[in-house]
Design a protein around this motif. Structure first.
Motif, PDB file in Angstrom:
ATOM      1  N   ILE A 208       0.841  -1.209   0.000  1.00  0.00           N
ATOM      2  CA  ILE A 208       0.000   0.000   0.000  1.00  0.00           C
ATOM      3  C   ILE A 208       0.868   1.249   0.000  1.00  0.00           C
ATOM      4  O   ILE A 208       0.577   2.237  -0.693  1.00  0.00           O
ATOM      5  CB  ILE A 208      -0.939  -0.020   1.223  1.00  0.00           C
ATOM      6  CG1 ILE A 208      -1.954  -1.166   1.089  1.00  0.00           C
ATOM      7  CG2 ILE A 208      -1.674   1.320   1.371  1.00  0.00           C
ATOM      8  CD1 ILE A 208      -2.806  -1.370   2.313  1.00  0.00           C
ATOM      9  N   TRP A 209       1.954   1.209   0.775  1.00  0.00           N
ATOM     10  CA  TRP A 209       2.882   2.346   0.811  1.00  0.00           C
ATOM     11  C   TRP A 209       3.487   2.598  -0.568  1.00  0.00           C
ATOM     12  O   TRP A 209       3.610   3.752  -0.995  1.00  0.00           O
ATOM     13  CB  TRP A 209       3.971   2.083   1.838  1.00  0.00           C
ATOM     14  CG  TRP A 209       5.014   3.151   1.900  1.00  0.00           C
ATOM     15  CD1 TRP A 209       4.848   4.442   2.299  1.00  0.00           C
ATOM     16  CD2 TRP A 209       6.397   3.021   1.529  1.00  0.00           C
ATOM     17  NE1 TRP A 209       6.049   5.136   2.223  1.00  0.00           N
ATOM     18  CE2 TRP A 209       7.008   4.282   1.745  1.00  0.00           C
ATOM     19  CE3 TRP A 209       7.172   1.967   1.060  1.00  0.00           C
ATOM     20  CZ2 TRP A 209       8.356   4.499   1.495  1.00  0.00           C
ATOM     21  CZ3 TRP A 209       8.519   2.183   0.810  1.00  0.00           C
ATOM     22  CH2 TRP A 209       9.095   3.444   1.025  1.00  0.00           C
ATOM     23  N   GLN A 210       3.833   1.523  -1.274  1.00  0.00           N
ATOM     24  CA  GLN A 210       4.390   1.691  -2.614  1.00  0.00           C
ATOM     25  C   GLN A 210       3.361   2.252  -3.585  1.00  0.00           C
ATOM     26  O   GLN A 210       3.692   3.028  -4.491  1.00  0.00           O
ATOM     27  CB  GLN A 210       4.932   0.356  -3.131  1.00  0.00           C
ATOM     28  CG  GLN A 210       6.213  -0.113  -2.453  1.00  0.00           C
ATOM     29  CD  GLN A 210       7.403   0.776  -2.774  1.00  0.00           C
ATOM     30  OE1 GLN A 210       7.355   1.608  -3.672  1.00  0.00           O
ATOM     31  NE2 GLN A 210       8.487   0.618  -2.031  1.00  0.00           N
ATOM     32  N   LEU A 211       2.099   1.886  -3.412  1.00  0.00           N
ATOM     33  CA  LEU A 211       1.045   2.474  -4.241  1.00  0.00           C
ATOM     34  C   LEU A 211       0.937   3.978  -4.001  1.00  0.00           C
ATOM     35  O   LEU A 211       0.766   4.767  -4.947  1.00  0.00           O
ATOM     36  CB  LEU A 211      -0.298   1.802  -3.940  1.00  0.00           C
ATOM     37  CG  LEU A 211      -0.487   0.366  -4.435  1.00  0.00           C
ATOM     38  CD1 LEU A 211      -1.834  -0.165  -3.978  1.00  0.00           C
ATOM     39  CD2 LEU A 211      -0.370   0.293  -5.955  1.00  0.00           C
TER      40      LEU A 211
ATOM     41  N   THR B 160       1.715   7.136  -6.748  1.00  0.00           N
ATOM     42  CA  THR B 160       0.857   8.301  -6.993  1.00  0.00           C
ATOM     43  C   THR B 160       1.635   9.592  -6.802  1.00  0.00           C
ATOM     44  O   THR B 160       1.528  10.537  -7.597  1.00  0.00           O
ATOM     45  CB  THR B 160      -0.356   8.274  -6.048  1.00  0.00           C
ATOM     46  OG1 THR B 160      -1.084   7.060  -6.255  1.00  0.00           O
ATOM     47  CG2 THR B 160      -1.271   9.457  -6.297  1.00  0.00           C
ATOM     48  N   TRP B 161       2.429   9.647  -5.727  1.00  0.00           N
ATOM     49  CA  TRP B 161       3.256  10.832  -5.455  1.00  0.00           C
ATOM     50  C   TRP B 161       4.270  11.055  -6.569  1.00  0.00           C
ATOM     51  O   TRP B 161       4.455  12.190  -7.035  1.00  0.00           O
ATOM     52  CB  TRP B 161       3.968  10.656  -4.119  1.00  0.00           C
ATOM     53  CG  TRP B 161       5.081  11.630  -3.904  1.00  0.00           C
ATOM     54  CD1 TRP B 161       4.975  12.934  -3.506  1.00  0.00           C
ATOM     55  CD2 TRP B 161       6.492  11.385  -4.104  1.00  0.00           C
ATOM     56  NE1 TRP B 161       6.229  13.519  -3.439  1.00  0.00           N
ATOM     57  CE2 TRP B 161       7.174  12.594  -3.805  1.00  0.00           C
ATOM     58  CE3 TRP B 161       7.236  10.276  -4.493  1.00  0.00           C
ATOM     59  CZ2 TRP B 161       8.553  12.704  -3.880  1.00  0.00           C
ATOM     60  CZ3 TRP B 161       8.613  10.387  -4.580  1.00  0.00           C
ATOM     61  CH2 TRP B 161       9.255  11.590  -4.273  1.00  0.00           C
ATOM     62  N   LYS B 162       4.916   9.970  -7.053  1.00  0.00           N
ATOM     63  CA  LYS B 162       5.931  10.123  -8.095  1.00  0.00           C
ATOM     64  C   LYS B 162       5.311  10.580  -9.409  1.00  0.00           C
ATOM     65  O   LYS B 162       5.897  11.399 -10.127  1.00  0.00           O
ATOM     66  CB  LYS B 162       6.673   8.791  -8.277  1.00  0.00           C
ATOM     67  CG  LYS B 162       7.855   8.846  -9.248  1.00  0.00           C
ATOM     68  CD  LYS B 162       8.950   9.791  -8.783  1.00  0.00           C
ATOM     69  CE  LYS B 162       9.748   9.243  -7.640  1.00  0.00           C
ATOM     70  NZ  LYS B 162      10.541   8.050  -7.916  1.00  0.00           N
TER      71      LYS B 162
ATOM     72  N   HIS C  39       7.447   2.121  -8.443  1.00  0.00           N
ATOM     73  CA  HIS C  39       6.712   1.849  -7.212  1.00  0.00           C
ATOM     74  C   HIS C  39       5.516   0.919  -7.440  1.00  0.00           C
ATOM     75  O   HIS C  39       5.192   0.099  -6.570  1.00  0.00           O
ATOM     76  CB  HIS C  39       6.246   3.164  -6.581  1.00  0.00           C
ATOM     77  CG  HIS C  39       7.378   4.073  -6.218  1.00  0.00           C
ATOM     78  ND1 HIS C  39       8.272   3.769  -5.224  1.00  0.00           N
ATOM     79  CD2 HIS C  39       7.769   5.271  -6.726  1.00  0.00           C
ATOM     80  CE1 HIS C  39       9.161   4.739  -5.120  1.00  0.00           C
ATOM     81  NE2 HIS C  39       8.886   5.653  -6.027  1.00  0.00           N
ATOM     82  N   MET C  40       4.865   1.031  -8.588  1.00  0.00           N
ATOM     83  CA  MET C  40       3.737   0.147  -8.865  1.00  0.00           C
ATOM     84  C   MET C  40       4.208  -1.302  -8.939  1.00  0.00           C
ATOM     85  O   MET C  40       3.550  -2.214  -8.406  1.00  0.00           O
ATOM     86  CB  MET C  40       3.063   0.555 -10.168  1.00  0.00           C
ATOM     87  CG  MET C  40       1.790  -0.223 -10.473  1.00  0.00           C
ATOM     88  SD  MET C  40       0.481   0.084  -9.266  1.00  0.00           S
ATOM     89  CE  MET C  40       0.047   1.782  -9.696  1.00  0.00           C
ATOM     90  N   ALA C  41       5.344  -1.531  -9.594  1.00  0.00           N
ATOM     91  CA  ALA C  41       5.892  -2.882  -9.686  1.00  0.00           C
ATOM     92  C   ALA C  41       6.274  -3.407  -8.307  1.00  0.00           C
ATOM     93  O   ALA C  41       6.057  -4.580  -7.983  1.00  0.00           O
ATOM     94  CB  ALA C  41       7.105  -2.898 -10.615  1.00  0.00           C
ATOM     95  N   TYR C  42       6.858  -2.526  -7.478  1.00  0.00           N
ATOM     96  CA  TYR C  42       7.212  -2.937  -6.119  1.00  0.00           C
ATOM     97  C   TYR C  42       5.965  -3.301  -5.316  1.00  0.00           C
ATOM     98  O   TYR C  42       5.974  -4.258  -4.533  1.00  0.00           O
ATOM     99  CB  TYR C  42       7.965  -1.811  -5.410  1.00  0.00           C
ATOM    100  CG  TYR C  42       9.317  -1.490  -6.005  1.00  0.00           C
ATOM    101  CD1 TYR C  42      10.056  -2.454  -6.673  1.00  0.00           C
ATOM    102  CD2 TYR C  42       9.859  -0.206  -5.905  1.00  0.00           C
ATOM    103  CE1 TYR C  42      11.288  -2.160  -7.228  1.00  0.00           C
ATOM    104  CE2 TYR C  42      11.096   0.096  -6.448  1.00  0.00           C
ATOM    105  CZ  TYR C  42      11.801  -0.894  -7.106  1.00  0.00           C
ATOM    106  OH  TYR C  42      13.022  -0.596  -7.643  1.00  0.00           O
ATOM    107  N   ALA C  43       4.890  -2.546  -5.518  1.00  0.00           N
ATOM    108  CA  ALA C  43       3.644  -2.831  -4.802  1.00  0.00           C
ATOM    109  C   ALA C  43       3.116  -4.212  -5.181  1.00  0.00           C
ATOM    110  O   ALA C  43       2.712  -5.002  -4.317  1.00  0.00           O
ATOM    111  CB  ALA C  43       2.601  -1.759  -5.115  1.00  0.00           C
ATOM    112  N   VAL C  44       3.114  -4.505  -6.474  1.00  0.00           N
ATOM    113  CA  VAL C  44       2.650  -5.817  -6.937  1.00  0.00           C
ATOM    114  C   VAL C  44       3.505  -6.926  -6.334  1.00  0.00           C
ATOM    115  O   VAL C  44       2.988  -7.986  -5.918  1.00  0.00           O
ATOM    116  CB  VAL C  44       2.681  -5.883  -8.479  1.00  0.00           C
ATOM    117  CG1 VAL C  44       2.391  -7.298  -8.969  1.00  0.00           C
ATOM    118  CG2 VAL C  44       1.680  -4.907  -9.072  1.00  0.00           C
TER     119      VAL C  44
END
Length: 207
Positions: free
Chosen positions: A24-27, A31-33, A178-183
């Motif tokens: 969730i933090w990576q998501l 968004t921030w990036k 970050h999206m890839a890290y979240a997944v």
């Protein structure tokens, strides 16, 4: 009735919760990036601003057009770089004196094809785009050390005599994984649950 191991289940549950929280933090970071990259893209369209020589570089200043009057080159730095067409080379960064006092300014004045080349450029008025100096601090150093924010640097629009122009700063160079890290974190959590469920079922059958 067969009992579920409390300690092992608690440990796995906490690990899964932690992995989901990291996902969730990576998501949120993604968004921030995205918003930051959009802001930098808009900065490229804004009028020139006064060059701010002190770090850290604000989001308002990154990728803005600016100007530096280099009175004299104090010293040179050589870093890996490339031309706008992707030709690799060695970028030359001048540590400029801009007044009687103050921190001066860093200016990337262009790229040479061979290393250890000292530009003949002695200073002058330079137009360019604001970015930050190359940062060689390791990831471990950034996490656990007292890393110093990189200084602002102007990448010149026109190269100094004898050099080719450096590739201008581009938002395409800003990574957003970050999206890839979240997944990945969500998959880790799912795999942990599946593995523990299989292990628990096997244990129950043997009991």
């Amino acid at each position: 009735m067969k009992r579920v191991p409390v300690v092992a289940t608690t440990v796995v549950a906490l690990a899964v919760v932690m992995m989901i929280a990291l996902g969730i933090w990576q998501l949120q970071r993604a968004t921030w990036k995205d918003a930051l990259i959009a802001r930098y893209s808009e900065n490229l369209k804004l009028p020139p601003m006064t060059f701010q020589p002190l770090s850290p570089v604000s989001d308002d200043a990154m990728f803005r057009k600016s100007q530096v009057h280099c009175l004299r080159v104090l010293k040179w730095r050589e870093e890996g770089g490339q031309t706008p067409t992707g030709q690799p080379g060695y970028r030359h960064i001048a540590d400029c004196i801009t007044g009687a006092e103050g921190p001066g300014a860093l200016v990337d004045v262009g790229v040479s094809a061979t290393p250890n080349t000292t530009p003949v450029w002695k200073g002058g008025l330079i137009d360019g785009i604001v970015t930050t100096e190359p940062d060689h601090t390791s990831l471990i150093g950034k996490l656990f050390g007292k890393s110093v924010p990189p200084r602002p640097m102007l990448v010149a629009d026109r190269a100094a005599p004898g050099l080719a122009a450096s590739a201008p700063p581009s938002t395409d160079e800003i990574s957003n994984n970050h999206m890839a890290y979240a997944v990945q974190w969500f998959l880790f959590a799912a795999v942990a649950v599946i593995i523990y469920a299989i292990a628990l079922r096997t244990r129950m059958k043997r009991s």
